[in-house]
Design an enzyme around this catalytic site. Structure first.
Site, PDB file in Angstrom:
ATOM      1  N   GLU A  40       0.854  -1.129  -0.148  1.00 54.55           N
ATOM      2  CA  GLU A  40      -0.056   0.093   0.072  1.00 54.55           C
ATOM      3  C   GLU A  40       0.816   1.272   0.036  1.00 54.55           C
ATOM      4  OE1 GLU A  40      -3.471   1.944   2.660  1.00 54.55           O
ATOM      5  OE2 GLU A  40      -2.153   0.539   3.651  1.00 54.55           O
ATOM      6  N   LYS A 112      -9.548   2.181  -2.445  1.00 57.49           N
ATOM      7  CA  LYS A 112      -9.937   1.471  -0.986  1.00 57.49           C
ATOM      8  C   LYS A 112     -11.506   1.789  -0.795  1.00 57.49           C
ATOM      9  CE  LYS A 112      -7.702   1.243   3.243  1.00 57.49           C
ATOM     10  NZ  LYS A 112      -6.338   2.034   4.262  1.00 57.49           N
ATOM     11  N   CYS A 153      -5.421  -2.957   2.750  1.00 58.47           N
ATOM     12  CA  CYS A 153      -4.977  -2.736   4.164  1.00 58.47           C
ATOM     13  C   CYS A 153      -6.287  -2.914   4.963  1.00 58.47           C
ATOM     14  CB  CYS A 153      -4.462  -1.374   4.505  1.00 58.47           C
ATOM     15  SG  CYS A 153      -3.745  -1.075   5.969  1.00 58.47           S
TER      16      CYS A 153
END
Length: 272
Positions: A40, A112, A153
């Site tokens: 990330e 995300k 994440c």
């Protein structure tokens, strides 16, 4: 299928991060990998939002993305850029993953979905939503290592996303991260193994590690987990490049032994 995973200590200078990424592309290809996975925020790790804003560009103008695409094309290597910070057309920022094929073409993007807004017992406070806009769709893409489900994440904590990805055909799950030290110690490996087990899928989790120039510390421990939940690679806390093999037959075998995907049912309303 041979693949490579990069663990890095990204910094506040995108040019320096680009040098790490392009060197990893070249080294991965030279050692026989078909695809490289990176963490990330591969282009920029900077919690100083004012300084970071000056370095974040729209996708079409991002120099790190351009350099990695060029390196992938030169090496004939697929690359999963775990994510880059990019500026959207509306001025908001996106934490965006890219899948780049061996010609340097972007074949998939993913923003995300779950943003990290937390107050940790350590005193750390994170408000990702203060600068970043959440994505609005999930994504599975065909790659040389198999049908790849994309996530980033904090998405890791939301099992429904991975059920949706595996239901949509994902046999490999990418979970790049910049996990904090306290949450990494407590939850990183167990959550990654859980996502692999419940989806009967490979998990590839490239991570940021160590003490960064902006003052944060990330957990490291880039991990590859097989569909049975066995950890086949753990890179510890040292930056670098490592290699692993993806065997799709392992996925088929595990799904035959415990057919969790076939047994999934829509959850009925909860009575109270």
């Amino acid at each position: 299928m041979r693949a490579a995973i990069l663990q890095m200590t990204g910094g506040v200078d995108p040019a320096a991060n680009a040098d790490i990424l392009t060197a990893a592309v070249q080294a991965a290809a030279a050692d026989g990998a078909t695809m490289l996975f990176t963490p990330e925020m591969s282009n920029l790790i900077d919690r100083d939002r004012e300084r970071a804003a000056r370095a974040i560009a729209p996708e079409y103008a991002d120099p790190v993305l351009a350099e990695v695409r060029s390196a992938a094309r030169a090496a004939g290597l697929w690359v999963h850029l775990g994510s880059l910070a990019v500026r959207r057309a509306d001025g908001r920022l996106a934490n965006r993953a890219f899948v780049i094929d061996a010609t340097g073409t972007i074949v998939a993007r993913y923003d995300k979905l779950h943003l990290f807004d937390v107050d940790l017992p350590s005193g750390e406070t994170w408000r990702e939503s203060a600068a970043y806009a959440a994505g609005d769709c999930a994504r599975v893409v065909a790659t040389p290592v198999g049908a790849l489900g994309l996530s980033i994440c904090y998405d890791l904590r939301f099992a429904a996303l991975y059920a949706a990805l595996s239901d949509a055909g994902a046999r490999v799950l990418a979970i790049p991260a910049a996990f904090t030290q306290p949450t990494g110690v407590a939850h990183w490996e167990v959550l990654l193994r859980a996502r692999a087990i419940e989806s009967a899928a490979w998990v590839i989790a490239a991570a940021q590690t160590g003490c960064h120039a902006d003052g944060r510390t990330t957990y490291g421990h880039s991990i590859v987990v097989d569909p049975w939940g066995d950890v086949i690679l753990d890179m510890g806390t040292v930056p670098g490049l490592d290699f692993f093999e993806i065997d799709d037959a392992r996925t088929t075998d595990v799904r035959a032994r415990i057919p969790v995907l076939a047994h999934r049912r829509a959850i009925p309303p909860v009575e109270r």
